[in-house]
Design a protein around this motif. Structure first.
Motif, PDB file in Angstrom:
ATOM      1  N   CYS A  68      -8.945  -3.899 -10.042  1.00 30.72           N
ATOM      2  CA  CYS A  68      -8.073  -3.739  -8.505  1.00 30.72           C
ATOM      3  C   CYS A  68      -8.202  -2.257  -8.339  1.00 30.72           C
ATOM      4  O   CYS A  68      -8.309  -1.481  -8.670  1.00 30.72           O
ATOM      5  CB  CYS A  68      -6.549  -4.093  -9.180  1.00 30.72           C
ATOM      6  SG  CYS A  68      -5.714  -4.274  -7.183  1.00 30.72           S
ATOM      7  N   PHE A  70      -6.201  -1.361  -5.967  1.00 33.73           N
ATOM      8  CA  PHE A  70      -5.161  -0.278  -5.264  1.00 33.73           C
ATOM      9  C   PHE A  70      -4.664  -0.099  -6.705  1.00 33.73           C
ATOM     10  O   PHE A  70      -3.337   0.159  -5.821  1.00 33.73           O
ATOM     11  CB  PHE A  70      -4.549  -1.627  -4.724  1.00 33.73           C
ATOM     12  CG  PHE A  70      -4.974  -1.757  -2.987  1.00 33.73           C
ATOM     13  CD1 PHE A  70      -6.037  -1.163  -2.680  1.00 33.73           C
ATOM     14  CD2 PHE A  70      -4.887  -2.982  -2.601  1.00 33.73           C
ATOM     15  CE1 PHE A  70      -6.467  -1.543  -1.586  1.00 33.73           C
ATOM     16  CE2 PHE A  70      -5.190  -3.221  -1.276  1.00 33.73           C
ATOM     17  CZ  PHE A  70      -6.432  -3.076  -0.343  1.00 33.73           C
ATOM     18  N   CYS A  71      -4.961  -0.626  -7.848  1.00 31.31           N
ATOM     19  CA  CYS A  71      -3.866   0.341  -9.008  1.00 31.31           C
ATOM     20  C   CYS A  71      -4.613   1.952  -9.375  1.00 31.31           C
ATOM     21  O   CYS A  71      -5.606   2.074  -8.686  1.00 31.31           O
ATOM     22  CB  CYS A  71      -4.476  -0.801 -10.767  1.00 31.31           C
ATOM     23  SG  CYS A  71      -3.531  -2.299 -10.103  1.00 31.31           S
ATOM     24  N   HIS A 119       0.487  -3.732  -9.959  1.00 32.69           N
ATOM     25  CA  HIS A 119       0.024  -4.814 -10.475  1.00 32.69           C
ATOM     26  C   HIS A 119       0.528  -5.839  -9.001  1.00 32.69           C
ATOM     27  O   HIS A 119      -0.334  -6.524  -7.854  1.00 32.69           O
ATOM     28  CB  HIS A 119      -1.304  -5.329 -10.576  1.00 32.69           C
ATOM     29  CG  HIS A 119      -2.713  -5.981 -10.295  1.00 32.69           C
ATOM     30  ND1 HIS A 119      -3.383  -5.833  -9.409  1.00 32.69           N
ATOM     31  CD2 HIS A 119      -2.881  -7.093 -10.945  1.00 32.69           C
ATOM     32  CE1 HIS A 119      -4.165  -6.823  -9.000  1.00 32.69           C
ATOM     33  NE2 HIS A 119      -4.008  -7.587  -9.925  1.00 32.69           N
ATOM     34  N   HIS A 171      -2.497  -7.571  -5.378  1.00 33.82           N
ATOM     35  CA  HIS A 171      -1.507  -6.460  -5.343  1.00 33.82           C
ATOM     36  C   HIS A 171      -1.263  -5.697  -4.054  1.00 33.82           C
ATOM     37  O   HIS A 171      -0.868  -5.780  -2.989  1.00 33.82           O
ATOM     38  CB  HIS A 171      -2.456  -4.686  -5.941  1.00 33.82           C
ATOM     39  CG  HIS A 171      -2.328  -3.559  -6.237  1.00 33.82           C
ATOM     40  ND1 HIS A 171      -1.809  -3.146  -7.021  1.00 33.82           N
ATOM     41  CD2 HIS A 171      -0.765  -2.965  -5.165  1.00 33.82           C
ATOM     42  CE1 HIS A 171      -1.003  -1.972  -7.314  1.00 33.82           C
ATOM     43  NE2 HIS A 171      -0.347  -1.953  -6.157  1.00 33.82           N
TER      44      HIS A 171
HETATM   45 ZN   LIG Z   1      -3.774  -3.332  -8.718  1.00 29.65          ZN
END
Ligand SMILES: [Zn+2]
Length: 343
Positions: A68, A70-71, A119, A171
């Motif tokens: 991911c 965006f994590c 997440h 996410h």
């Molecule tokens: Zn994420």
């Protein structure tokens, strides 16, 4: 203000023993401002969906976590940065939120803002603080863009949650768009609001809140800065409108009003979860940055989308995509009654 509605019935022969005559009812409604059309048949909620099966989503959530973007383990390395002339620090940070450019834009200025470091969050796990941090960071992006480019004055703040809402990333995140022109629907809202004001000398949105408060059926809650209503003629199931009193555009949004909005959204999300919803869209209709309009108030709308699972029946078909008519299976008055309990 006219709430136009018409019940139309259709007679059919029931497939049950004896082929009894059965009446099916469809309610035709028009939005009191735009005349936009919806057709409501609450019986559709119970129709058979052959390809739909309930399933545990843990596999999807865990399977997308490692990669991911965006994590926290990836976000600083793998998301783009704003050019220094727009924002020297590269990304706008506030609380758990980070705002950065969208790699696949479809607007002149198109950013993404995360809501949490987690997440995945279920609908009852979002907090008003997460939302306020995100909205204020988004507002800063909108203001920066407008400062640098006076023509870029039409902002949108949009939260799509989970793939049935068209979110491509699990996410939790929002999109912030700023364009040089309003969308066709926003143009229509502004034009009709201006015409209403010219004809009656009153703000349509203020009148709508007052009228719905008096009628009571679709009224959910309000305070000095925000009113929450179920839409009379919805464009989606369980549609809720959040109307910002006395404010016409997102760039002028203050912290207090943002907190009222965030608190209401968190309440709606908890109610949605109780109704068996896990995917939704939340969008805004903002007047231009730098302009204060007497005849127009900023509003947001939320709708539920089909439950996220491997196979589901989409809720947007030919009527919505090609004919601009919204086929709805939840009665606005029932939605309001259920949501009122959460406020
Ligand atoms: Zn994420």
């Amino acid at each position: 203000m006219e709430f136009r509605r018409e019940m139309k019935s259709m007679e059919l022969l029931s497939p049950l023993a004896g082929f009894e005559r059965e009446l099916k009812w469809v309610e035709y409604r028009e939005d009191p401002l735009t005349a936009c059309q919806s057709r409501i048949n609450v019986a559709r909620v119970g129709r058979e969906r052959q390809a739909q099966v309930g399933v545990d989503l843990t596999g999807v959530i865990e399977g997308t976590r490692g990669d991911c973007l965006f994590c926290p383990h990836n976000i600083e390395q793998r998301t783009p940065r704003f050019p220094p002339e727009l924002y020297p620090q590269g990304r706008i940070k506030r609380g758990e939120c980070l705002v950065f450019p969208n790699l696949f834009p479809f607007a002149q200025y198109h950013a993404v803002g995360t809501l949490t470091r987690e997440h995945f969050l279920d609908l009852d796990e979002f907090t008003p603080e997460m939302l306020v941090d995100n909205i204020m960071a988004s507002r800063d992006f909108i203001a920066l863009v407008h400062q640098r480019d006076q023509g870029a004055k039409w902002p949108m703040w949009i939260w799509n949650h989970l793939p049935p809402s068209a979110a491509s990333i699990i996410h939790p995140h929002v999109q912030i768009l700023v364009d040089e022109a309003p969308s066709p629907e926003l143009s229509r809202l502004l034009r009709r609001s201006e015409e209403y004001f010219a004809a009656r000398g009153r703000n349509y949105w203020q009148d709508l809140v007052e009228e719905e408060r008096e009628l009571g059926q679709r009224y959910i809650a309000e305070n000095d800065s925000l009113a929450v209503l179920a839409s009379y003629a919805p464009r989606g199931n369980r549609e809720v409108q959040l109307i910002f009193k006395g404010l016409s555009n997102l760039a002028d949004l203050g912290e207090g009003q943002a907190m009222d909005f965030a608190t209401s959204v968190v309440k709606i999300l908890r109610c949605y979860k109780g109704m068996g919803v896990n995917s939704f869209n939340l969008i805004t209709y903002s007047a231009p940055s730098g302009e204060r309009l007497d005849y127009y108030w900023l509003s947001a709308r939320m709708i539920s989308r089909p439950f996220f699972q491997p196979f589901y029946t989409n809720d947007t078909g030919f009527m919505e995509r090609f004919h601009d008519i919204w086929v709805i299976e939840t009665l606005p008055e029932d939605v309001a009654a259920q949501l009122r309990k959460g406020f």
